[in-house]
Each structure stands twice: as structure tokens, then as C-alpha cells.
Design an enzyme around this catalytic site. Structure first.
Site, PDB file in Angstrom:
ATOM      1  N   SER A  68      -2.423  13.625   7.463  1.00  0.00           N
ATOM      2  CA  SER A  68      -3.429  13.214   6.473  1.00  0.00           C
ATOM      3  C   SER A  68      -4.831  13.237   7.074  1.00  0.00           C
ATOM      4  CB  SER A  68      -3.118  11.799   5.990  1.00  0.00           C
ATOM      5  OG  SER A  68      -4.251  11.258   5.337  1.00  0.00           O
ATOM      6  N   ARG A  90      -5.195   1.171  -8.646  1.00  0.00           N
ATOM      7  CA  ARG A  90      -3.961   0.677  -8.013  1.00  0.00           C
ATOM      8  C   ARG A  90      -3.997  -0.849  -7.972  1.00  0.00           C
ATOM      9  NH1 ARG A  90      -3.767   5.088  -3.088  1.00  0.00           N
ATOM     10  NH2 ARG A  90      -4.026   6.919  -4.399  1.00  0.00           N
ATOM     11  N   HIS A  94       0.866  13.235  -6.590  1.00  0.00           N
ATOM     12  CA  HIS A  94       0.421  12.329  -5.538  1.00  0.00           C
ATOM     13  C   HIS A  94       1.360  11.114  -5.422  1.00  0.00           C
ATOM     14  CE1 HIS A  94      -3.418  11.977  -3.086  1.00  0.00           C
ATOM     15  NE2 HIS A  94      -2.778  10.882  -2.727  1.00  0.00           N
ATOM     16  N   TYR A  98       0.845  -1.208   0.000  1.00  0.00           N
ATOM     17  CA  TYR A  98       0.000   0.000   0.000  1.00  0.00           C
ATOM     18  C   TYR A  98       0.878   1.256   0.000  1.00  0.00           C
ATOM     19  CZ  TYR A  98      -2.545   3.893   2.067  1.00  0.00           C
ATOM     20  OH  TYR A  98      -3.041   5.147   2.329  1.00  0.00           O
ATOM     21  N   THR A 101      -6.298  18.620  -0.690  1.00  0.00           N
ATOM     22  CA  THR A 101      -5.788  17.808  -1.798  1.00  0.00           C
ATOM     23  C   THR A 101      -6.851  17.700  -2.886  1.00  0.00           C
ATOM     24  OG1 THR A 101      -4.325  16.600  -0.325  1.00  0.00           O
ATOM     25  CG2 THR A 101      -4.852  15.540  -2.420  1.00  0.00           C
ATOM     26  N   ARG A 145       0.525   8.090  -7.552  1.00  0.00           N
ATOM     27  CA  ARG A 145      -0.546   7.191  -7.095  1.00  0.00           C
ATOM     28  C   ARG A 145      -1.899   7.521  -7.700  1.00  0.00           C
ATOM     29  NH1 ARG A 145       1.201   4.691  -2.231  1.00  0.00           N
ATOM     30  NH2 ARG A 145      -0.803   4.686  -1.176  1.00  0.00           N
TER      31      ARG A 145
HETATM   32  C1  FNR Z   1      -0.004   9.384   0.153  1.00  0.00           C
HETATM   33  N1  FNR Z   1      -0.318  10.666  -0.273  1.00  0.00           N
HETATM   34  C2  FNR Z   1      -1.390  11.324   0.288  1.00  0.00           C
HETATM   35  N2  FNR Z   1      -1.650  12.612  -0.054  1.00  0.00           N
HETATM   36  C3  FNR Z   1      -2.654  13.296   0.530  1.00  0.00           C
HETATM   37  O1  FNR Z   1      -2.861  14.457   0.222  1.00  0.00           O
HETATM   38  N3  FNR Z   1      -3.437  12.673   1.473  1.00  0.00           N
HETATM   39  C4  FNR Z   1      -3.245  11.377   1.853  1.00  0.00           C
HETATM   40  O2  FNR Z   1      -3.950  10.855   2.709  1.00  0.00           O
HETATM   41  C5  FNR Z   1      -2.196  10.661   1.226  1.00  0.00           C
HETATM   42  N4  FNR Z   1      -1.981   9.351   1.532  1.00  0.00           N
HETATM   43  C6  FNR Z   1      -0.868   8.717   1.055  1.00  0.00           C
HETATM   44  C7  FNR Z   1      -0.572   7.428   1.479  1.00  0.00           C
HETATM   45  C8  FNR Z   1       0.595   6.818   1.066  1.00  0.00           C
HETATM   46  C9  FNR Z   1       0.921   5.451   1.556  1.00  0.00           C
HETATM   47  C10 FNR Z   1       1.478   7.497   0.196  1.00  0.00           C
HETATM   48  C11 FNR Z   1       2.774   6.876  -0.228  1.00  0.00           C
HETATM   49  C12 FNR Z   1       1.173   8.753  -0.258  1.00  0.00           C
HETATM   50  C13 FNR Z   1       0.572  11.379  -1.209  1.00  0.00           C
HETATM   51  C14 FNR Z   1       1.675  12.080  -0.437  1.00  0.00           C
HETATM   52  O3  FNR Z   1       1.176  13.130   0.343  1.00  0.00           O
HETATM   53  C15 FNR Z   1       2.735  12.665  -1.364  1.00  0.00           C
HETATM   54  O4  FNR Z   1       2.119  13.424  -2.365  1.00  0.00           O
HETATM   55  C16 FNR Z   1       3.610  11.571  -1.999  1.00  0.00           C
HETATM   56  O5  FNR Z   1       3.853  10.541  -1.088  1.00  0.00           O
HETATM   57  C17 FNR Z   1       4.930  12.159  -2.450  1.00  0.00           C
HETATM   58  O6  FNR Z   1       5.694  11.192  -3.065  1.00  0.00           O
HETATM   59  P1  FNR Z   1       6.862  10.337  -2.329  1.00  0.00           P
HETATM   60  O7  FNR Z   1       7.643  11.266  -1.455  1.00  0.00           O
HETATM   61  O8  FNR Z   1       6.184   9.260  -1.569  1.00  0.00           O
HETATM   62  O9  FNR Z   1       7.656   9.851  -3.486  1.00  0.00           O
END
Ligand code: FNR
Length: 409
Positions: free
Chosen positions: A133, A190, A304, A51, A181, A307
Site C-alpha cells: 500500500s 466509515r 475496495h 479499522y 487505486t 470500504r
Molecule cells: C484496504 N484497501 C486498500 N486498497 C488500496 O488500494 N490501498 C490501500 O491503502 C488500502 N488500504 C486498506 C486497508 C484496509 C484495512 C483494508 C481492509 C483494505 C482495499 C484492499 O486493497 C482490497 O481492495 C480489499 O481489502 C479487498 O477486500 P477483502 O479481501 O478485504 O474482503
């Protein structure tokens, strides 16, 4: 380099480093942010690791988020007296020690015991921003009290009265900076979650039980400890009131119904929210402009972490255009693929006031709790300071596109 289970085994230079750091054994071999990934893979059940690590469809955006930093090479100065250098930056009137912070990561308290609090407190101690978050399992009021100054990230509920209620609650809890966001009108595809057995809501199954049993440190230290001390985790912060339990089908319903959201919703929040308002998930200069028109004080250029829309452009590649479009009227930040001090400095040179990283700090919290996140923040901070010195600069203000040479494609 990959992480070693037992630091220094057969490697004298690592053994000496480990002894000197005084770090707990499980963190000693972790010398850079990338090392936390391998350690987390060993520590977490497969669906939970998947995840965090996973992205959307073909991983194009995820992979490009790393490659984007190779577009530029540094052009350093020498003999510049960097003995009094500072890495400080100011965001929304507040001084931070480093131009990086912790991105919001959903359901962190299932991978790390009290994950949201651990991340927020570590960031506070290091003098960097952390964004909690909204898809989280600890009440926002608890996190705000444990680490004042933490920013709150909201996903917008689809209906206006729920939206107003959530924003009022965030203000009441004491958060000053709100991050909204906007890149999740629908859930991304995913596939990796299906392959690893992760689902939202989590569905109890024999496979999930087995995945947990073979990770006893997580099972006892995070999962059982959470259930015993705090009860079944719920989505606590999606609305003004408590949401569904994590293992419930209504959890899915709570995270849908956002397709109709538009800029009018940001204007609505702006009318209600008194503090700094940040819009996260911008990739187009026109959307940066639209966010400003709605009264946003800052934006996070982000796909993101790869993702959401697979194939979405890597943020660094559009950062200069967005910085241009914003023209100094708001704070431009960035996230995605930041793993090294050099990455941080390249983004700052192109106009980011701050960057965020998500996965590495989540891995650090899972593997080492508070000490793990402290260690990760220190590693990245040391890299930023060291690289600034080698660039021959004494402050972040001195960084500009002039310090970079674009590599031919
Ligand atoms: C996220 N991201 C994310 N963004 C957000 O605005 N709310 C959220 O709840 C989440 N949840 C989340 C869960 C997980 C497991 C990941 C890996 C990412 C996105 C996050 O804030 C951010 O944009 C990215 O993780 C940046 O990329 P890197 O640093 O993981 O490469």
C-alpha cells in the site's frame, strides 16, 4: 468454524492436526482464512481491529462481497487424472504459484510489527504477488529491497509535480508493477471508525491508551517495539518525500485533494511508468475500456472491500461483463470477499487471471507475524489445489464458465 484460543482443547481431531503441523500454539486452531478474524479481534486494540474489519455505512457492499460467490455452483468432472495438476498462473510475464495474492492494506505496520515487509516476504516465499500500500509506514525502498518483485500501489497526489515525483521514486526504488487505486476521489463515510475510536490521524486519548493496555501482546510486540526500534511511524510513501507522522493533523491534509483526478492523470502516469500499469477499483465495463485506452496493462475489479461507495456492486457480479469488454487486451484481476479456494476458482472460471484478499492476510500478520501469513497463504493454496482436483481439472486454463452453474436468484 470459529478459532479456538488453545487448539485442540476438548477436540481430539484438532489436537492431532495441531501436533502434526508443527505450528506455533497461537496459530494451531486457525484452519481457514475466516478463523484469523476472531483471533485478530482478540489480539488488536478495538480501534485497530475495527479499522481493518470495517467497511462503509451500512456494510451492504462488504456483505455482498461474500454473498456474490453463492451466485454460482461448481459442475465438476470426475475420473480425470488430476495427479499432475498445476495451479500456476502468469501475470505480466511472471509465473506465480497460485492465482491469488495479497491486496494493498494501509498502515499495516501499526497492526503487525513491520507489517509491509512481513506481508511482502511471505508472498514472495509462497510464490504469489503482494501489493504494498502507498498509505504505509515503512519506506518503500526498504520493502522493495526486502522482497523484490513486490508490486507498489499508489494513491495519486492531487498535484502534478507531486505525482511525477512519486512515480519517479517508485521506479527508482526498483518496483516493476505499479497499481494505481482510482476509487477514492473522497474519503468514504466509515462511521464504524468513529464508533470504535479510530481516526486518521490517530488522536492520543485515554480511551486509546486503555484499548492498547488491554492488548499487551500488541502493545509490547508491535507498538512499543516499533517506537523503540524505528521511532514514530510516518506516512512514508504518499509522495517523493517523507510525509506526516501518524499522530499529526497534517496526515489528514496529505490524503485529501483528489476530487479533480481524471483519466488524463492515468495517461500522464503511463507516459512516465515503463513497467506494467494496473488500475485498481474498476466496476463499470466502460471504465475498464477507459483504463485500457490510457494504456493500462491490467485492472483490478474491486469495490475496495466495501470500504468506499456503500451499495457499490460486488465485483464478481460485473466480472463477466468486464472480461467481455476487455476482450483479452489486458489482465483482469479481482478482489473483495475472497476467503476460500472455491472463491478463487469461481473468479478464475469467470475470467480473472488472479484475485487478491486484503483483510485475512492483515489479520494473519497481526496475529502471527510472518508465520501467520505463511500459514494463511498455505491454507488458501491447499484449498485451491484440492478444489481443482475435485473439479477434475489439471490446470487453471481448463477452468471456464462451463464449470459453473448460475444459481437462480
Ligand atoms: C484496504 N484497501 C486498500 N486498497 C488500496 O488500494 N490501498 C490501500 O491503502 C488500502 N488500504 C486498506 C486497508 C484496509 C484495512 C483494508 C481492509 C483494505 C482495499 C484492499 O486493497 C482490497 O481492495 C480489499 O481489502 C479487498 O477486500 P477483502 O479481501 O478485504 O474482503
Amino acid at each position: 468454524m470459529t478459532a479456538t484460543r488453545d487448539a485442540g482443547a476438548g477436540r481430539p481431531e484438532l489436537a492431532a492436526y495441531a501436533a502434526a503441523t508443527g505450528l506455533p500454539r497461537r496459530l494451531r486452531g486457525l484452519l481457514c482464512l475466516d478463523d484469523f478474524e476472531a483471533a485478530a479481534r482478540r489480539h488488536l486494540p478495538r480501534p485497530l481491529f475495527g479499522y481493518i474489519a470495517g467497511a462503509a455505512e451500512t456494510n451492504r457492499s462488504y456483505l455482498d462481497n461474500r454473498l456474490q460467490f453463492d451466485d454460482y455452483a461448481f459442475v465438476p468432472h470426475v475420473m480425470a487424472d488430476v495427479s499432475r495438476r498445476t495451479t500456476e498462473t502468469t501475470l505480466f510475464g511472471r509465473r506465480y504459484r497460485m492465482p491469488f495474492g495479497i491486496a494493498p492494506v494501509g498502515i499495516s505496520a501499526i497492526s503487525a510489527y513491520r507489517g509491509d515487509i512481513v506481508l511482502a516476504q511471505a508472498a514472495q516465499a509462497a510464490g504469489v504477488p503482494a501489493v504494498m500500500s502507498g498509505t504505509s509506514l515503512i519506506r518503500m525502498e526498504e520493502v522493495a529491497a526486502a522482497a523484490p518483485g513486490t508490486w507498489f500501489q499508489a494513491y495519486l497526489p492531487g498535484d502534478d509535480s507531486k505525482l511525477d515525483g512519486l512515480i519517479a521514486r517508485v521506479a527508482q526504488a526498483g518496483f516493476q508493477t505499479l497499481v494505481v487505486t482510482v476509487d477514492l476521489p473522497v474519503w468514504a463515510n466509515r462511521e464504524n471508525n468513529v464508533r470504535t475510536g479510530f481516526s486518521m490521524p490517530l488522536r492520543p486519548s485515554l480511551r486509546l491508551a486503555w484499548d492498547g493496555l488491554v492488548r499487551p501482546r500488541w502493545l509490547l510486540g508491535t507498538f512499543a517495539r516499533t517506537l523503540l526500534r524505528h521511532g514514530m511511524p510516518h506516512f512514508e510513501n504518499s509522495f517523493a518525500t517523507r510525509g506526516a507522522p501518524m499522530f499529526s493533523v497534517s496526515a489528514l491534509r496529505d490524503t485529501t485533494g483528489r476530487e479533480h483526478l481524471n483519466w488524463a492523470h492515468i495517461r500522464r502516469i503511463r507516459r512516465q511508468w515503463q513497467g506494467p500499469l494496473v488500475v485498481k477499483g474498476i466496476l463499470h465495463p466502460r471504465d475498464a475500456q477507459a483504463a485500457l485506452d490510457c494504456g493500462a496493462d491490467g485492472i483490478v475489479v474491486s469495490n475496495h472491500g466495501g470500504r468506499q461507495l456503500d451499495g457499490a456492486v460486488a465485483p464478481l457480479r460485473v466480472l463477466p461483463r468486464i472480461v467481455d469488454a476487455v476482450g483479452g487486451r489486458a489482465t483482469v484481476m479481482m478482489d473483495g470477499g475472497v476467503r476460500r479456494g472455491a472463491d478463487v476458482l469461481k473468479a478464475v472460471a469467470l475470467g480473472a487471471a488472479c484475485v487478491f484478499a486484503g483483510r485475512p492476510f492483515m489479520y494473519a500478520a497481526a496475529v502471527g507475524g510472518r508465520e501467520g501469513v505463511d500459514h494463511a497463504l498455505k491454507l488458501l493454496g491447499d484449498e485451491v489445489s484440492r478444489n481443482l482436483a475435485m473439479l477434475g481439472l489439471d490446470s487453471l486454463d481448463a477452468l471456464s464458465p462451463d464449470c459453473l452453474q448460475a444459481r437462480p436468484r
